[in-house]
Design a protein around this motif. Sequence first.
Motif, PDB file in Angstrom:
ATOM      1  N   VAL A 192      32.475  34.743  43.956  1.00 13.76           N
ATOM      2  CA  VAL A 192      33.038  34.519  42.621  1.00 13.76           C
ATOM      3  C   VAL A 192      32.127  33.632  41.780  1.00 13.76           C
ATOM      4  O   VAL A 192      31.907  33.909  40.583  1.00 13.76           O
ATOM      5  CB  VAL A 192      34.446  33.882  42.735  1.00 13.76           C
ATOM      6  N   ASN A 193      31.573  32.575  42.358  1.00 20.76           N
ATOM      7  CA  ASN A 193      30.715  31.665  41.595  1.00 20.76           C
ATOM      8  C   ASN A 193      29.420  32.323  41.150  1.00 20.76           C
ATOM      9  O   ASN A 193      28.900  32.019  40.070  1.00 20.76           O
ATOM     10  CB  ASN A 193      30.410  30.403  42.422  1.00 20.76           C
ATOM     11  N   ARG A 194      28.897  33.213  41.956  1.00 18.19           N
ATOM     12  CA  ARG A 194      27.677  33.929  41.547  1.00 18.19           C
ATOM     13  C   ARG A 194      27.968  34.890  40.397  1.00 18.19           C
ATOM     14  O   ARG A 194      27.154  35.053  39.498  1.00 18.19           O
ATOM     15  CB  ARG A 194      27.096  34.688  42.751  1.00 18.19           C
ATOM     16  N   VAL A 195      29.124  35.539  40.454  1.00 15.55           N
ATOM     17  CA  VAL A 195      29.509  36.445  39.361  1.00 15.55           C
ATOM     18  C   VAL A 195      29.754  35.649  38.079  1.00 15.55           C
ATOM     19  O   VAL A 195      29.328  36.044  36.992  1.00 15.55           O
ATOM     20  CB  VAL A 195      30.766  37.251  39.753  1.00 15.55           C
ATOM     21  N   LEU A 196      30.446  34.490  38.206  1.00 13.55           N
ATOM     22  CA  LEU A 196      30.808  33.695  37.031  1.00 13.55           C
ATOM     23  C   LEU A 196      29.600  33.031  36.379  1.00 13.55           C
ATOM     24  O   LEU A 196      29.391  33.156  35.165  1.00 13.55           O
ATOM     25  CB  LEU A 196      31.819  32.612  37.433  1.00 13.55           C
ATOM     26  N   ARG A 235      33.480  26.783  31.400  1.00 13.92           N
ATOM     27  CA  ARG A 235      33.069  25.979  32.559  1.00 13.92           C
ATOM     28  C   ARG A 235      31.830  26.594  33.218  1.00 13.92           C
ATOM     29  O   ARG A 235      30.874  25.904  33.546  1.00 13.92           O
ATOM     30  CB  ARG A 235      34.209  25.892  33.581  1.00 13.92           C
ATOM     31  N   GLY A 236      31.855  27.927  33.418  1.00  6.23           N
ATOM     32  CA  GLY A 236      30.715  28.601  34.026  1.00  6.23           C
ATOM     33  C   GLY A 236      29.434  28.410  33.228  1.00  6.23           C
ATOM     34  O   GLY A 236      28.361  28.218  33.795  1.00  6.23           O
ATOM     35  N   PRO A 241      36.071  21.447  29.833  1.00 10.39           N
ATOM     36  CA  PRO A 241      36.567  22.825  30.007  1.00 10.39           C
ATOM     37  C   PRO A 241      37.323  23.025  31.321  1.00 10.39           C
ATOM     38  O   PRO A 241      38.247  23.835  31.390  1.00 10.39           O
ATOM     39  CB  PRO A 241      35.295  23.688  29.965  1.00 10.39           C
ATOM     40  N   THR A 242      36.938  22.258  32.358  1.00 12.96           N
ATOM     41  CA  THR A 242      37.638  22.388  33.642  1.00 12.96           C
ATOM     42  C   THR A 242      39.051  21.847  33.540  1.00 12.96           C
ATOM     43  O   THR A 242      40.009  22.464  34.025  1.00 12.96           O
ATOM     44  CB  THR A 242      36.875  21.651  34.751  1.00 12.96           C
TER      45      THR A 242
END
Length: 271
Positions: free
Chosen positions: A23-27, A174-175, A119-120
Amino acid sequence: AASQGAAGALVAAMLSSVTEPVVNRVLVNRMSLQEAIAEVDAETISKFFNTTITTNFIKFPFFEVVNMLLGDIDLPGTQKGALLGAVFTTATLPITNYRYCKSVGLPVDMGSLYKAYLPTVLRDIVYGICRNSVQSALLASYPNLGKSASGRFTLMFLTVLASCVISAPGNEVRGYYLQPANRRLPVKEFFKPERFVRSTAIGAIIMSTALGVGTLVTGPATEYVTEFRAYLDRNPLAKVLLGIFAAQQYLESKRHQERLDKLSAAKNKAD
């Protein structure tokens, strides 16, 4: 409450060790799902599990305790959810950002621990309010939904899916700010509509599925943990032996990693 959070932490750590790196790589890196999956191998998952299990045993019990304390405050549900999100996120953001860095292989420094704070916090407040509202609406419409395993899975899946989609703009911001400054994509390139849709869809589906599965196993896991702790309380010798075994495993793992590091250093020097 802390014991319940600890059981949930163990279940979530196993799921997160697989899902978060993807998920973090996609975001943040704006990869496709196929590219992200190709980068995440068994070694990455195994190493990240050590991070998730450690941080979850801090975050999950803490969340349960804070939630319990706020339960005594006389506030409307929406305000209580916003307060919980603000307090919890502010206290645990360094842990969240530490996990993010570990999941994508970035170095961890003091500057990264409170990165993307605003943003978080806003994302988590919106997410928390949405979860309370959507879950309440579903239970009001379908009162029997939480009385079976399949119903609990459906309830959690739909609640998290809707909450992730509604809080997605905050997650995208955030991303953007989590990107390394020297490799940060321009705003127009990062926030392309197709990338926003892809990131939101993949993240929401993975999160809702993982947490839905979590509802199926957290209950039995909580029972097991409670029974095991009661057994250790009745048998002090077993508790001592377990502690010795855990310490031995930790030291052996550390020695093994040191040997691997030495072999890697020697190989690099030879090259």
